[in-house]
Design a protein around this motif. Structure first.
Motif, PDB file in Angstrom:
ATOM      1  N   VAL A  33      -3.688  -6.197  31.405  1.00 40.13           N
ATOM      2  CA  VAL A  33      -2.247  -6.455  30.292  1.00 40.13           C
ATOM      3  C   VAL A  33      -2.694  -6.531  29.136  1.00 40.13           C
ATOM      4  O   VAL A  33      -2.520  -5.792  28.218  1.00 40.13           O
ATOM      5  CB  VAL A  33      -1.017  -6.816  30.990  1.00 40.13           C
ATOM      6  N   ILE A  34      -3.195  -7.786  29.259  1.00 40.21           N
ATOM      7  CA  ILE A  34      -3.087  -8.457  27.914  1.00 40.21           C
ATOM      8  C   ILE A  34      -3.859  -8.309  27.225  1.00 40.21           C
ATOM      9  O   ILE A  34      -3.964  -7.627  25.524  1.00 40.21           O
ATOM     10  CB  ILE A  34      -3.711  -9.939  28.340  1.00 40.21           C
ATOM     11  N   PHE A  35      -5.133  -7.853  27.308  1.00 40.30           N
ATOM     12  CA  PHE A  35      -6.766  -6.722  26.947  1.00 40.30           C
ATOM     13  C   PHE A  35      -5.747  -5.921  26.604  1.00 40.30           C
ATOM     14  O   PHE A  35      -6.149  -4.928  25.027  1.00 40.30           O
ATOM     15  CB  PHE A  35      -8.109  -6.806  27.349  1.00 40.30           C
ATOM     16  N   ARG A  36      -5.331  -4.601  26.943  1.00 38.88           N
ATOM     17  CA  ARG A  36      -4.531  -3.949  26.251  1.00 38.88           C
ATOM     18  C   ARG A  36      -3.835  -3.992  25.897  1.00 38.88           C
ATOM     19  O   ARG A  36      -4.128  -2.905  23.766  1.00 38.88           O
ATOM     20  CB  ARG A  36      -3.579  -2.722  27.694  1.00 38.88           C
ATOM     21  N   PHE A  37      -3.699  -5.107  25.177  1.00 37.71           N
ATOM     22  CA  PHE A  37      -2.228  -5.144  23.749  1.00 37.71           C
ATOM     23  C   PHE A  37      -3.185  -5.748  22.922  1.00 37.71           C
ATOM     24  O   PHE A  37      -2.848  -5.089  21.370  1.00 37.71           O
ATOM     25  CB  PHE A  37      -0.950  -6.247  24.325  1.00 37.71           C
TER      26      PHE A  37
ATOM     27  N   GLU B  92       1.347  -1.532  20.005  1.00 44.13           N
ATOM     28  CA  GLU B  92       1.906  -1.151  21.079  1.00 44.13           C
ATOM     29  C   GLU B  92       2.370  -1.956  21.845  1.00 44.13           C
ATOM     30  O   GLU B  92       2.480  -2.575  23.114  1.00 44.13           O
ATOM     31  CB  GLU B  92       0.957  -0.145  22.347  1.00 44.13           C
ATOM     32  N   VAL B  93       3.039  -2.628  20.926  1.00 45.05           N
ATOM     33  CA  VAL B  93       4.645  -3.957  21.350  1.00 45.05           C
ATOM     34  C   VAL B  93       5.302  -4.123  22.661  1.00 45.05           C
ATOM     35  O   VAL B  93       5.362  -4.210  23.485  1.00 45.05           O
ATOM     36  CB  VAL B  93       5.213  -5.119  20.036  1.00 45.05           C
ATOM     37  N   GLU B  94       6.128  -2.776  22.158  1.00 45.61           N
ATOM     38  CA  GLU B  94       6.910  -2.136  23.479  1.00 45.61           C
ATOM     39  C   GLU B  94       6.263  -2.019  24.861  1.00 45.61           C
ATOM     40  O   GLU B  94       6.831  -2.639  26.040  1.00 45.61           O
ATOM     41  CB  GLU B  94       7.766  -0.541  22.952  1.00 45.61           C
ATOM     42  N   ARG B  95       5.720  -1.162  25.086  1.00 43.67           N
ATOM     43  CA  ARG B  95       4.368  -0.961  25.951  1.00 43.67           C
ATOM     44  C   ARG B  95       4.059  -2.707  26.899  1.00 43.67           C
ATOM     45  O   ARG B  95       3.953  -2.347  28.066  1.00 43.67           O
ATOM     46  CB  ARG B  95       3.722  -0.134  26.057  1.00 43.67           C
ATOM     47  N   PHE B  96       3.298  -3.577  25.963  1.00 51.33           N
ATOM     48  CA  PHE B  96       2.907  -5.303  26.519  1.00 51.33           C
ATOM     49  C   PHE B  96       4.262  -5.831  27.030  1.00 51.33           C
ATOM     50  O   PHE B  96       3.815  -5.589  28.575  1.00 51.33           O
ATOM     51  CB  PHE B  96       2.439  -5.209  25.440  1.00 51.33           C
TER      52      PHE B  96
ATOM     53  N   THR C 174       7.842  -4.224  28.572  1.00 50.99           N
ATOM     54  CA  THR C 174       7.565  -3.287  29.877  1.00 50.99           C
ATOM     55  C   THR C 174       6.151  -3.786  30.709  1.00 50.99           C
ATOM     56  O   THR C 174       6.835  -4.032  31.717  1.00 50.99           O
ATOM     57  CB  THR C 174       7.604  -1.798  29.517  1.00 50.99           C
ATOM     58  N   GLN C 175       5.132  -3.454  30.170  1.00 49.20           N
ATOM     59  CA  GLN C 175       3.797  -4.088  31.192  1.00 49.20           C
ATOM     60  C   GLN C 175       4.280  -5.513  31.568  1.00 49.20           C
ATOM     61  O   GLN C 175       4.077  -5.737  32.614  1.00 49.20           O
ATOM     62  CB  GLN C 175       2.615  -3.502  31.080  1.00 49.20           C
ATOM     63  N   LEU C 176       4.558  -6.267  31.390  1.00 49.94           N
ATOM     64  CA  LEU C 176       5.060  -7.785  31.599  1.00 49.94           C
ATOM     65  C   LEU C 176       5.474  -7.700  32.691  1.00 49.94           C
ATOM     66  O   LEU C 176       5.391  -8.153  33.423  1.00 49.94           O
ATOM     67  CB  LEU C 176       5.225  -8.200  30.595  1.00 49.94           C
ATOM     68  N   SER C 177       6.500  -6.989  32.110  1.00 49.94           N
ATOM     69  CA  SER C 177       8.134  -7.214  32.831  1.00 49.94           C
ATOM     70  C   SER C 177       7.719  -6.441  34.369  1.00 49.94           C
ATOM     71  O   SER C 177       8.324  -7.187  35.538  1.00 49.94           O
ATOM     72  CB  SER C 177       9.720  -6.772  32.581  1.00 49.94           C
ATOM     73  N   ASP C 178       7.157  -5.361  34.628  1.00 48.93           N
ATOM     74  CA  ASP C 178       7.121  -5.061  35.464  1.00 48.93           C
ATOM     75  C   ASP C 178       6.240  -5.899  36.750  1.00 48.93           C
ATOM     76  O   ASP C 178       6.124  -5.639  37.396  1.00 48.93           O
ATOM     77  CB  ASP C 178       6.088  -3.410  35.312  1.00 48.93           C
ATOM     78  N   PHE C 179       4.945  -6.629  35.774  1.00 50.04           N
ATOM     79  CA  PHE C 179       3.822  -7.164  36.412  1.00 50.04           C
ATOM     80  C   PHE C 179       4.974  -8.779  37.270  1.00 50.04           C
ATOM     81  O   PHE C 179       4.317  -9.025  38.067  1.00 50.04           O
ATOM     82  CB  PHE C 179       2.974  -8.578  35.484  1.00 50.04           C
ATOM     83  N   ALA C 180       6.148  -8.812  36.684  1.00 49.20           N
ATOM     84  CA  ALA C 180       6.216 -10.096  36.537  1.00 49.20           C
ATOM     85  C   ALA C 180       7.465  -9.411  38.391  1.00 49.20           C
ATOM     86  O   ALA C 180       7.309 -10.424  39.516  1.00 49.20           O
ATOM     87  CB  ALA C 180       7.175 -10.397  35.957  1.00 49.20           C
ATOM     88  N   THR C 181       7.805  -8.665  38.340  1.00 56.82           N
ATOM     89  CA  THR C 181       8.634  -7.979  39.390  1.00 56.82           C
ATOM     90  C   THR C 181       7.852  -7.951  40.306  1.00 56.82           C
ATOM     91  O   THR C 181       8.082  -7.887  41.240  1.00 56.82           O
ATOM     92  CB  THR C 181       9.584  -6.422  38.509  1.00 56.82           C
ATOM     93  N   MET C 182       6.820  -7.195  40.254  1.00 54.66           N
ATOM     94  CA  MET C 182       5.316  -7.021  41.809  1.00 54.66           C
ATOM     95  C   MET C 182       5.277  -8.299  41.988  1.00 54.66           C
ATOM     96  O   MET C 182       5.429  -8.371  43.003  1.00 54.66           O
ATOM     97  CB  MET C 182       4.767  -6.219  40.727  1.00 54.66           C
ATOM     98  N   ASN C 183       5.529  -8.730  41.111  1.00 51.28           N
ATOM     99  CA  ASN C 183       4.965 -10.275  42.222  1.00 51.28           C
ATOM    100  C   ASN C 183       5.666 -11.808  42.099  1.00 51.28           C
ATOM    101  O   ASN C 183       5.752 -12.963  42.087  1.00 51.28           O
ATOM    102  CB  ASN C 183       3.443 -10.975  40.826  1.00 51.28           C
ATOM    103  N   LYS C 184       7.168 -10.804  42.043  1.00 51.02           N
ATOM    104  CA  LYS C 184       8.379 -12.460  42.252  1.00 51.02           C
ATOM    105  C   LYS C 184       7.822 -13.086  41.348  1.00 51.02           C
ATOM    106  O   LYS C 184       8.269 -14.597  41.592  1.00 51.02           O
ATOM    107  CB  LYS C 184       8.447 -12.641  43.140  1.00 51.02           C
ATOM    108  N   LEU C 185       7.385 -13.582  40.008  1.00 48.31           N
ATOM    109  CA  LEU C 185       7.693 -14.302  39.505  1.00 48.31           C
ATOM    110  C   LEU C 185       8.647 -13.834  38.759  1.00 48.31           C
ATOM    111  O   LEU C 185       9.439 -12.772  37.780  1.00 48.31           O
ATOM    112  CB  LEU C 185       6.365 -14.577  38.266  1.00 48.31           C
ATOM    113  N   SER C 186       9.012 -14.541  37.280  1.00 46.28           N
ATOM    114  CA  SER C 186      10.238 -14.632  36.501  1.00 46.28           C
ATOM    115  C   SER C 186      10.037 -14.929  35.247  1.00 46.28           C
ATOM    116  O   SER C 186       9.010 -15.486  34.786  1.00 46.28           O
ATOM    117  CB  SER C 186      11.830 -16.060  36.125  1.00 46.28           C
ATOM    118  N   LEU C 187      10.319 -13.658  34.364  1.00 47.45           N
ATOM    119  CA  LEU C 187       9.621 -13.281  33.163  1.00 47.45           C
ATOM    120  C   LEU C 187       9.754 -14.291  32.071  1.00 47.45           C
ATOM    121  O   LEU C 187       8.083 -14.490  31.662  1.00 47.45           O
ATOM    122  CB  LEU C 187      10.515 -12.351  32.775  1.00 47.45           C
TER     123      LEU C 187
END
Lengths: 174, 140
Positions: free
Chosen positions: A10-14, A20-24, A26-39
């Motif tokens: 995710v980091i390198f894609r950004f 592509e700030v929006e996309r970055f 979004t991908q971060l918050s998806d990652f957070a939810t998937m791994n049960k981390l807080s954003l």
């Protein structure tokens, strides 16, 4: 460690597409939810991580140096090596982006032209001379400026000749 | 009144592009002094092409390119990357504003433009196309 590689991706894609700030985000918050981390904390961690590649780019660091930096910051050897690998793969793109951001004075963006014949004027009834009109679009700071000018034919040929000399010169330095 | 008449005569000759003595002689009224007529015609003919060129040079136009200079630089470092070797071209164009508007004090401004190698290549492509179009027109 699969988590880490997903996050690295995710980091390198950004980094390679910094617009592509929006996309970055979004991908971060998806990652957070998937791994049960807080954003919130995740964002902070990512912010710190981003400092390393940005600094590395500015200082032209090799991938071994990037790896050493991460280890010094407390990352495990495996993860640091992985990140350094990704860095090596992406560095041509990242370097090109950084060079592209470099200051350019009055950059020429576009050129349009038309040519025609002057048929007559208030002084001369029949003229019949060829003119070439150029429009140059120039970026001054953050604004575009249009510059219009006219060239006679001999001037045009001389201009073309000089530009070909510039090209030879630029090519010999590439 | 005399000067004004002479002025009108020369303007007419230049405007019409008259080059033959007969054409100019025919402009004078019938009972005009013969030697003066010939003298005036001779002087006008001698100067006509110079006047024509000057009229053409000072006709209204877009700003005109009067000179150009260039230099090639190598960019070695910047705030976003500390080491690089990127060649770039600086082109200085000296442009003169519309001569008709400036009278005897033409305003010349210098514009410096930077071109990357890619921009230069694209520009050369464009200039090449202009050259081809010009030869197509010339050969018609």
């Amino acid at each position: 460690s699969q988590q880490f590689s997903a996050l690295t991706e995710v980091i390198f894609r950004f980094l390679t597409e910094p617009k592509e700030v929006e996309r970055f985000l979004t991908q971060l918050s998806d990652f957070a939810t998937m791994n049960k981390l807080s954003l919130g904390p995740l964002k902070n961690i990512v912010k710190s991580i981003l400092l390393v590649p940005n600094g590395a780019l500015k200082r032209n660091l090799s991938s071994e140096q990037v790896r050493a930096d991460f280890i010094a910051l407390g990352l495990s050897e495996e993860k640091a090596s992985y990140f350094a690998e990704q860095w090596k793969l992406n560095s041509p793109t990242l370097t090109r982006l950084a060079v592209g951001q470099t200051l350019m004075i009055n950059q020429l963006i576009d050129m349009e032209w038309k040519f025609g014949v002057t048929a007559g004027s208030s002084e001369l009834e029949k003229v019949g001379s060829i003119f070439l009109q150029l429009k140059l679009v120039i970026k001054k700071g953050s604004q575009m400026e249009n510059v219009y000018m006219e060239l006679t034919l001999p001037q045009f040929y001389s201009f073309l000749h000089e530009m070909e000399r510039v090209k030879t010169s630029l090519e010999s330095f590439s | 009144q005399l000067v004004s008449a002479l002025h009108n005569l020369t303007r007419h000759v230049v405007y019409q592009g008259l080059t033959k003595p007969e054409d100019i002689l025919s402009l004078f009224p019938e009972n005009f002094h013969q030697n003066l007529k010939n003298l005036l015609t001779k002087i006008i003919l001698e100067n006509a092409s110079a006047w024509r060129n000057e009229a053409q040079a000072s006709q209204i136009s877009l700003p005109r390119l009067v000179d150009m200079d260039w230099r090639v630089d190598i960019k070695t470092s910047s705030d976003s990357i500390s080491r690089m070797a990127v060649p770039t071209c600086l082109l200085q164009l000296k442009i003169q504003e519309d001569a008709a508007l400036c009278g005897n004090n033409p305003v010349v401004s210098a514009l410096t433009v930077e071109l990357s190698k890619e921009t230069l290549d694209t520009m050369l492509e464009g200039l090449g196309r202009i050259r081809d179009q010009l030869s197509a027109v010339a050969n018609k």
